[in-house]
Design a protein around this motif. Structure first.
Motif, PDB file in Angstrom:
ATOM      1  N   SER A  98       0.867  -1.173   0.000  1.00 30.17           N
ATOM      2  CA  SER A  98       0.000   0.000   0.000  1.00 30.17           C
ATOM      3  C   SER A  98       0.904   1.223   0.000  1.00 30.17           C
ATOM      4  CB  SER A  98      -0.892   0.002   1.242  1.00 30.17           C
ATOM      5  OG  SER A  98      -1.688   1.166   1.259  1.00 30.17           O
ATOM      6  N   VAL A  99       0.725   2.093  -0.980  1.00 30.78           N
ATOM      7  CA  VAL A  99       1.547   3.296  -1.112  1.00 30.78           C
ATOM      8  C   VAL A  99       0.787   4.472  -0.502  1.00 30.78           C
ATOM      9  CG1 VAL A  99       2.660   4.875  -2.730  1.00 30.78           C
ATOM     10  CG2 VAL A  99       2.652   2.409  -3.190  1.00 30.78           C
ATOM     11  N   GLY A 100       1.421   5.154   0.467  1.00 31.75           N
ATOM     12  CA  GLY A 100       0.782   6.279   1.151  1.00 31.75           C
ATOM     13  C   GLY A 100       0.568   7.471   0.237  1.00 31.75           C
ATOM     14  N   GLU A 101      -0.607   8.070   0.352  1.00 30.72           N
ATOM     15  CA  GLU A 101      -0.911   9.275  -0.428  1.00 30.72           C
ATOM     16  C   GLU A 101      -0.352  10.499   0.283  1.00 30.72           C
ATOM     17  OE1 GLU A 101      -5.104   9.492  -1.041  1.00 30.72           O
ATOM     18  OE2 GLU A 101      -5.119   7.798  -2.431  1.00 30.72           O
ATOM     19  N   GLY A 102      -0.065  11.530  -0.486  1.00 31.09           N
ATOM     20  CA  GLY A 102       0.387  12.790   0.094  1.00 31.09           C
ATOM     21  C   GLY A 102      -0.736  13.418   0.914  1.00 31.09           C
ATOM     22  N   GLY A 103      -0.365  14.091   1.994  1.00 31.72           N
ATOM     23  CA  GLY A 103      -1.358  14.740   2.848  1.00 31.72           C
ATOM     24  C   GLY A 103      -1.911  15.995   2.199  1.00 31.72           C
ATOM     25  N   GLY A 104      -3.174  16.279   2.475  1.00 30.71           N
ATOM     26  CA  GLY A 104      -3.778  17.522   2.026  1.00 30.71           C
ATOM     27  C   GLY A 104      -3.256  18.669   2.872  1.00 30.71           C
ATOM     28  N   PRO A 105      -3.677  19.887   2.607  1.00 29.38           N
ATOM     29  CA  PRO A 105      -3.209  21.025   3.393  1.00 29.38           C
ATOM     30  C   PRO A 105      -3.359  20.781   4.901  1.00 29.38           C
ATOM     31  CG  PRO A 105      -4.484  21.780   1.532  1.00 29.38           C
ATOM     32  CD  PRO A 105      -4.636  20.280   1.584  1.00 29.38           C
ATOM     33  N   GLY A 106      -2.258  20.841   5.616  1.00 31.25           N
ATOM     34  CA  GLY A 106      -2.246  20.667   7.059  1.00 31.25           C
ATOM     35  C   GLY A 106      -2.346  19.233   7.536  1.00 31.25           C
ATOM     36  N   GLU A 107      -2.316  18.256   6.623  1.00 31.74           N
ATOM     37  CA  GLU A 107      -2.452  16.856   7.007  1.00 31.74           C
ATOM     38  C   GLU A 107      -1.141  16.106   6.813  1.00 31.74           C
ATOM     39  OE1 GLU A 107      -5.483  15.363   4.445  1.00 31.74           O
ATOM     40  OE2 GLU A 107      -7.096  16.353   5.526  1.00 31.74           O
ATOM     41  N   ARG A 108      -0.981  15.032   7.611  1.00 33.83           N
ATOM     42  CA  ARG A 108       0.211  14.195   7.437  1.00 33.83           C
ATOM     43  C   ARG A 108       0.010  13.283   6.239  1.00 33.83           C
ATOM     44  NH1 ARG A 108      -0.071   9.001   9.101  1.00 33.83           N
ATOM     45  NH2 ARG A 108       2.007   8.689   9.927  1.00 33.83           N
ATOM     46  N   GLY A 109       1.104  12.838   5.662  1.00 36.69           N
ATOM     47  CA  GLY A 109       1.035  11.907   4.541  1.00 36.69           C
ATOM     48  C   GLY A 109       0.667  10.511   5.011  1.00 36.69           C
ATOM     49  N   GLY A 110       0.196   9.685   4.083  1.00 35.47           N
ATOM     50  CA  GLY A 110      -0.198   8.318   4.400  1.00 35.47           C
ATOM     51  C   GLY A 110       0.988   7.385   4.563  1.00 35.47           C
ATOM     52  N   ASP A 111       0.775   6.321   5.330  1.00 33.79           N
ATOM     53  CA  ASP A 111       1.812   5.312   5.544  1.00 33.79           C
ATOM     54  C   ASP A 111       1.960   4.422   4.312  1.00 33.79           C
ATOM     55  OD1 ASP A 111       1.853   6.352   8.089  1.00 33.79           O
ATOM     56  OD2 ASP A 111       0.878   4.644   9.034  1.00 33.79           O
ATOM     57  N   THR A 112       3.173   3.956   4.064  1.00 34.89           N
ATOM     58  CA  THR A 112       3.471   3.028   2.985  1.00 34.89           C
ATOM     59  C   THR A 112       3.903   1.710   3.606  1.00 34.89           C
ATOM     60  OG1 THR A 112       4.124   4.757   1.421  1.00 34.89           O
ATOM     61  CG2 THR A 112       5.053   2.572   1.047  1.00 34.89           C
ATOM     62  N   LEU A 113       3.414   0.580   3.070  1.00 36.64           N
ATOM     63  CA  LEU A 113       3.870  -0.705   3.589  1.00 36.64           C
ATOM     64  C   LEU A 113       4.070  -1.708   2.471  1.00 36.64           C
ATOM     65  CD1 LEU A 113       1.662  -3.283   3.885  1.00 36.64           C
ATOM     66  CD2 LEU A 113       0.582  -1.644   5.376  1.00 36.64           C
ATOM     67  N   PHE A 114       4.957  -2.649   2.736  1.00 33.26           N
ATOM     68  CA  PHE A 114       5.286  -3.737   1.810  1.00 33.26           C
ATOM     69  C   PHE A 114       5.567  -4.932   2.702  1.00 33.26           C
ATOM     70  CE2 PHE A 114       8.303  -6.186  -0.799  1.00 33.26           C
ATOM     71  CZ  PHE A 114       7.642  -6.201  -2.012  1.00 33.26           C
ATOM     72  N   GLU A 115       4.691  -5.941   2.679  1.00 33.76           N
ATOM     73  CA  GLU A 115       4.863  -7.065   3.597  1.00 33.76           C
ATOM     74  C   GLU A 115       4.585  -8.385   2.913  1.00 33.76           C
ATOM     75  OE1 GLU A 115       2.112  -7.122   6.876  1.00 33.76           O
ATOM     76  OE2 GLU A 115       0.483  -6.407   5.632  1.00 33.76           O
ATOM     77  N   ALA A 116       5.351  -9.399   3.331  1.00 38.17           N
ATOM     78  CA  ALA A 116       5.174 -10.731   2.787  1.00 38.17           C
ATOM     79  C   ALA A 116       3.829 -11.295   3.240  1.00 38.17           C
ATOM     80  CB  ALA A 116       6.302 -11.641   3.257  1.00 38.17           C
ATOM     81  N   ILE A 117       3.161 -11.983   2.333  1.00 42.11           N
ATOM     82  CA  ILE A 117       1.950 -12.712   2.680  1.00 42.11           C
ATOM     83  C   ILE A 117       2.405 -14.048   3.247  1.00 42.11           C
ATOM     84  CG2 ILE A 117      -0.114 -13.804   1.704  1.00 42.11           C
ATOM     85  CD1 ILE A 117      -0.298 -11.427  -0.208  1.00 42.11           C
ATOM     86  N   ALA A 118       1.644 -14.634   4.138  1.00 39.81           N
ATOM     87  CA  ALA A 118       2.036 -15.794   4.947  1.00 39.81           C
ATOM     88  C   ALA A 118       2.801 -16.896   4.216  1.00 39.81           C
ATOM     89  CB  ALA A 118       0.800 -16.390   5.611  1.00 39.81           C
TER      90      ALA A 118
END
Length: 122
Positions: A98-118
């Protein structure tokens, strides 16, 4: 597996937190880049599942969280970076991303993750 502040990798997991924003222009989206040896590289967008192609035994992953939004003439913070990290893989291994989106005015950006499936067994 837990998210690592500022980014990190453990057991096929990379988590990168988005940055804080100050508040008028939107921040830049995060990114995930995977280097596949001599076969080149690819950039993942949005979210989904990525499967390791045939002939690949190792990947190098760079992940960046979404950047924070800006305000009042001040720019937002850049997204935090994890990597480049080497991960031993085999064809058919699957990774959720999941690639984090940029934050809107005054908001923090989204988290990015890359994880192995079981079913990932390095």
């Amino acid at each position: 597996m837990s998210s690592m502040q500022g980014g990190g990798v453990a057991g096929g997991y990379i988590g990168v937190v988005g940055s804080s924003g100050l508040a008028s222009a939107s921040g830049a989206d995060g990114l995930i880049v995977i280097v596949l040896g001599r076969d080149g590289q690819l950039r993942l967008e949005g979210s989904g599942v990525w499967t390791v192609p045939d002939g690949v035994g190792e990947i190098v992953v760079l992940a960046v969280g979404g950047g924070g939004g800006a305000s009042g003439g001040f720019g937002g913070d850049a997204g935090k970076v994890a990597g480049p990290m080497r991960i031993v893989v085999k064809p058919g291994d699957r990774f959720r991303y999941s690639v984090g989106e940029g934050g809107g005015p005054g908001e923090r950006g989204g988290d990015t993750l890359f994880e192995a499936i079981a079913d990932h067994h390095p």
